[in-house]
Design a protein around this motif. Structure first.
Motif, PDB file in Angstrom:
ATOM      1  N   ARG A 104       0.827  -1.213   0.000  1.00 12.41           N
ATOM      2  CA  ARG A 104       0.000   0.000   0.000  1.00 12.41           C
ATOM      3  C   ARG A 104       0.856   1.255   0.000  1.00 12.41           C
ATOM      4  O   ARG A 104       0.496   2.268  -0.604  1.00 12.41           O
ATOM      5  CB  ARG A 104      -0.949  -0.002   1.187  1.00 12.41           C
ATOM      6  CG  ARG A 104      -2.065  -1.032   0.996  1.00 12.41           C
ATOM      7  CD  ARG A 104      -3.284  -0.699   1.815  1.00 12.41           C
ATOM      8  NE  ARG A 104      -4.363  -1.607   1.476  1.00 12.41           N
ATOM      9  CZ  ARG A 104      -4.952  -2.429   2.329  1.00 12.41           C
ATOM     10  NH1 ARG A 104      -4.573  -2.451   3.584  1.00 12.41           N
ATOM     11  NH2 ARG A 104      -5.923  -3.220   1.933  1.00 12.41           N
ATOM     12  N   ASN A 109      -3.177  -1.385  -4.920  1.00 10.50           N
ATOM     13  CA  ASN A 109      -4.541  -1.513  -4.400  1.00 10.50           C
ATOM     14  C   ASN A 109      -4.808  -2.981  -4.033  1.00 10.50           C
ATOM     15  O   ASN A 109      -3.968  -3.858  -4.263  1.00 10.50           O
ATOM     16  CB  ASN A 109      -5.570  -0.962  -5.393  1.00 10.50           C
ATOM     17  CG  ASN A 109      -5.573  -1.729  -6.711  1.00 10.50           C
ATOM     18  OD1 ASN A 109      -5.293  -2.929  -6.752  1.00 10.50           O
ATOM     19  ND2 ASN A 109      -5.888  -1.041  -7.793  1.00 10.50           N
ATOM     20  N   ASN A 110      -5.989  -3.240  -3.487  1.00  9.20           N
ATOM     21  CA  ASN A 110      -6.324  -4.601  -3.042  1.00  9.20           C
ATOM     22  C   ASN A 110      -6.250  -5.610  -4.175  1.00  9.20           C
ATOM     23  O   ASN A 110      -5.796  -6.741  -3.984  1.00  9.20           O
ATOM     24  CB  ASN A 110      -7.714  -4.631  -2.406  1.00  9.20           C
ATOM     25  CG  ASN A 110      -7.727  -4.023  -1.021  1.00  9.20           C
ATOM     26  OD1 ASN A 110      -6.674  -3.685  -0.479  1.00  9.20           O
ATOM     27  ND2 ASN A 110      -8.907  -3.868  -0.452  1.00  9.20           N
ATOM     28  N   GLU A 111      -6.704  -5.214  -5.341  1.00 10.67           N
ATOM     29  CA  GLU A 111      -6.699  -6.126  -6.488  1.00 10.67           C
ATOM     30  C   GLU A 111      -5.263  -6.512  -6.860  1.00 10.67           C
ATOM     31  O   GLU A 111      -4.971  -7.689  -7.101  1.00 10.67           O
ATOM     32  CB  GLU A 111      -7.396  -5.462  -7.674  1.00 10.67           C
ATOM     33  CG  GLU A 111      -7.598  -6.385  -8.861  1.00 10.67           C
ATOM     34  CD  GLU A 111      -8.349  -5.684  -9.981  1.00 10.67           C
ATOM     35  OE1 GLU A 111      -7.819  -5.712 -11.106  1.00 10.67           O
ATOM     36  OE2 GLU A 111      -9.430  -5.128  -9.712  1.00 10.67           O
TER      37      GLU A 111
END
Length: 123
Positions: A104, A109-111
């Protein structure tokens, strides 16, 4: 016993002792029924107060890693293997959290993190 104390660490010395002894138990370096050095011997060896080593041994006993027999010493016990497994899982969780924070911090990002995790899992 090879215990290394980092005096500049923010972690209390007794916690450093506990962590290193647990690590030695979990990696098989210290086996069940192995006798730990006496409090005074370890204190002299790593150049800390005997009270600090006693606090570490007490914490290890409270957590089920060590049993102390008065007059005989402190011994490694594997009576609570579920606890050892839980300790290992907590370490993995902490490592994963650190990896996510690092990702991060560089804009992932999370993806992207999930995709990278899947790639690493496949290796």
């Amino acid at each position: 016993m090879n215990i290394i104390i980092n005096n500049s660490s923010m972690q209390p010395i007794y916690e450093q002792i506990v962590y290193q002894i647990k690590a030695k138990i979990m990696n098989g370096e210290l086996k069940e029924e192995t006798m730990l050095p006496s409090v005074r011997t370890l204190a002299k060896e790593i150049k800390v107060s005997a009270l600090t080593v006693k606090k570490a041994y007490d914490a290890l006993e409270e957590e089920g890693f060590v049993i102390t027999v008065h007059g005989k010493g402190s011994f490694i016990t594997l009576a609570n293997q579920a606890l050892m497994l839980e300790e290992k899982k907590k370490e993995v969780e902490a490592d994963l959290e650190m990896a996510i924070r690092k990702g991060r911090s560089c804009g992932m990002n999370n993806e992207e993190l999930t995709e990278l995790f899947q790639i690493v899992l496949e290796d």
